[in-house]
Scaffold this active site. Sequence first.
Site, PDB file in Angstrom:
ATOM      1  N   SER A 129       0.800  -1.239   0.000  1.00  0.00           N
ATOM      2  CA  SER A 129       0.000   0.000   0.000  1.00  0.00           C
ATOM      3  C   SER A 129       0.824   1.277   0.000  1.00  0.00           C
ATOM      4  CB  SER A 129      -0.909   0.028   1.223  1.00  0.00           C
ATOM      5  OG  SER A 129      -2.072  -0.695   0.956  1.00  0.00           O
TER       6      SER A 129
ATOM      7  N   LYS B 209       0.444   3.468  -2.945  1.00  0.00           N
ATOM      8  CA  LYS B 209      -0.777   4.221  -3.255  1.00  0.00           C
ATOM      9  C   LYS B 209      -0.561   5.734  -3.413  1.00  0.00           C
ATOM     10  CE  LYS B 209      -3.776   0.699  -1.182  1.00  0.00           C
ATOM     11  NZ  LYS B 209      -4.489   0.294   0.049  1.00  0.00           N
TER      12      LYS B 209
ATOM     13  N   TYR C  38      -3.021  -3.000 -10.531  1.00  0.00           N
ATOM     14  CA  TYR C  38      -2.886  -2.537  -9.148  1.00  0.00           C
ATOM     15  C   TYR C  38      -2.064  -3.540  -8.331  1.00  0.00           C
ATOM     16  CZ  TYR C  38      -4.229  -2.213  -4.244  1.00  0.00           C
ATOM     17  OH  TYR C  38      -4.195  -2.175  -2.873  1.00  0.00           O
TER      18      TYR C  38
ATOM     19  N   TYR D  20      -4.354   3.417   7.590  1.00  0.00           N
ATOM     20  CA  TYR D  20      -5.539   2.560   7.725  1.00  0.00           C
ATOM     21  C   TYR D  20      -6.508   3.192   8.713  1.00  0.00           C
ATOM     22  CZ  TYR D  20      -2.372  -0.665   5.395  1.00  0.00           C
ATOM     23  OH  TYR D  20      -1.499  -1.225   4.524  1.00  0.00           O
TER      24      TYR D  20
ATOM     25  N   VAL E 275       1.134  -3.833   3.922  1.00  0.00           N
ATOM     26  CA  VAL E 275       0.968  -5.097   4.656  1.00  0.00           C
ATOM     27  C   VAL E 275       2.210  -5.981   4.652  1.00  0.00           C
ATOM     28  CG1 VAL E 275      -1.538  -5.320   4.566  1.00  0.00           C
ATOM     29  CG2 VAL E 275      -0.151  -6.183   2.678  1.00  0.00           C
TER      30      VAL E 275
HETATM   31  N1  GLU Z   1      -1.931  -5.391  -2.270  1.00  0.00           N
HETATM   32  C1  GLU Z   1      -2.546  -5.312  -0.988  1.00  0.00           C
HETATM   33  C2  GLU Z   1      -4.049  -5.363  -1.107  1.00  0.00           C
HETATM   34  O1  GLU Z   1      -4.596  -4.776  -2.007  1.00  0.00           O
HETATM   35  C3  GLU Z   1      -2.124  -4.040  -0.349  1.00  0.00           C
HETATM   36  C4  GLU Z   1      -2.700  -3.918   0.995  1.00  0.00           C
HETATM   37  C5  GLU Z   1      -1.885  -3.055   1.915  1.00  0.00           C
HETATM   38  O2  GLU Z   1      -0.665  -2.990   1.886  1.00  0.00           O
HETATM   39  O3  GLU Z   1      -2.553  -2.428   2.731  1.00  0.00           O
HETATM   40  O4  GLU Z   1      -4.714  -6.009  -0.352  1.00  0.00           O
END
Ligand code: GLU
Length: 427
Positions: A63, A66, A188, A239, A257
């Site tokens: 993430s 992002k 993604y 988060y 994550v």
């Molecule tokens: N690729 C992971 C997902 O989409 C990223 C989640 C994350 O790092 O929060 O679930």
Amino acid sequence: MQTPMIDYLNVLLDSCGEDAGEIASYIPELANADPDRLAVAVATLDGEVYVAGDADVEFTIQSISKPFTYALAIADQGLDAVLQRIDVEPSGDAFNEISLEPETGRPRNPMINAGAIAAHALVGGDDAEQRVERIVELYSRLAGRELSVSEDVFESELASADRNMALAYMLRTVGTLDVDPADAVRGYTRQCSVSVTVRDLARMASVLAAGGRTPDGEQVIDPVTNRQVLSVMTTCGMYDSAGDWLTSVGIPAKSGVAGGLMGVLPGQVGIAAFSPRLDPHGNSTRGVRMFERMNHDLGLHLMTSTDSSRSVSRRVEHDGAAVHEIAGDLHFMEAERVLRGFTEEPAGDGPVVVDLDRVQRANSIARRMLLEGVRRLHLDGHDVRIVDPWGVLGSAETGSGELVHGEHAHGGFVPAAFSDVASAVRG
Ligand code: GLU
């Protein structure tokens, strides 16, 4: 001398305490990570990177990708077009919550999966593959080395990406996604599977801290876009513990994550931590602890008030001229102090010298305020001279003050009398 910076980072690693939490296992490949890995890196805006621990161990960005993809979507589509598709409100929900704003169908922000998939799809490119290529290229420029996708993690996540698929199809039904939902999730997922080290992440963070500019001086992200990205990271980056984070650590940040955690102190530094076990919010347990400790030790918190009442301007008289000696970097509040000094000049034709020899930088607001002050002194009848050896005023009109030495430090263009005034006053 060996810099104490690295000793400090080692102390930081030692002070993390017992690890707690679980490695993310919903992406099967992530469960194979060594839970004991621990690393931290601090990158300055001019390109110095200090590291400690497992600083060269690669993990997937997840993430933390992002914010960067969001920046690219804005660069490609413009901020307004992106805002029409993705809101900027913290959701308080888990990162993969299947929820959209009821009235508009927009994902709540680009840091949750729904918004991140939408942002990914807004990146320009002829096809899905080109979108990913452009994204990886951007990350590489920010990291200062060529990055690549971990195919193992990618395959593993794609095979279990049902929830993200559901999100993408839902986005498509409300008109937020123009591309094929499966393509968007594939792309993604590739973006999330880019391998990085803490060194890379700290350097990427340092570019955000520098307003989108790399240490080599390349403006990779436009400053206004950069500000947008940092703002969204501040409110939505951690988060559903964004509020906790902002109060306890207080800098824009993004976690992933795989155990990575990236923080940005605007104008100062980029920081990254890595430790795979996650707390119940999905943030690296020891990563969060290290940031909390750094906030305590290094005073990182954005909301810590700095003392801006320090005098930056003093007025002295020399040979019948009023000399305003100004020192330090100038922003709004410092410029206000300078203007206050100018107001002490009674109207008349006495010469006024504005001495910027000890000013290295002024932002555009401070520059405008200063020039307006000079213009008004001039209107009051003063003969105004500006000593600006470092070119702080840039190529700006000098507001009817005569620039007495513009380009070169010390000497050069300063008419002898004024050069003497300035240096005699400084002693
Ligand atoms: N690729 C992971 C997902 O989409 C990223 C989640 C994350 O790092 O929060 O679930």
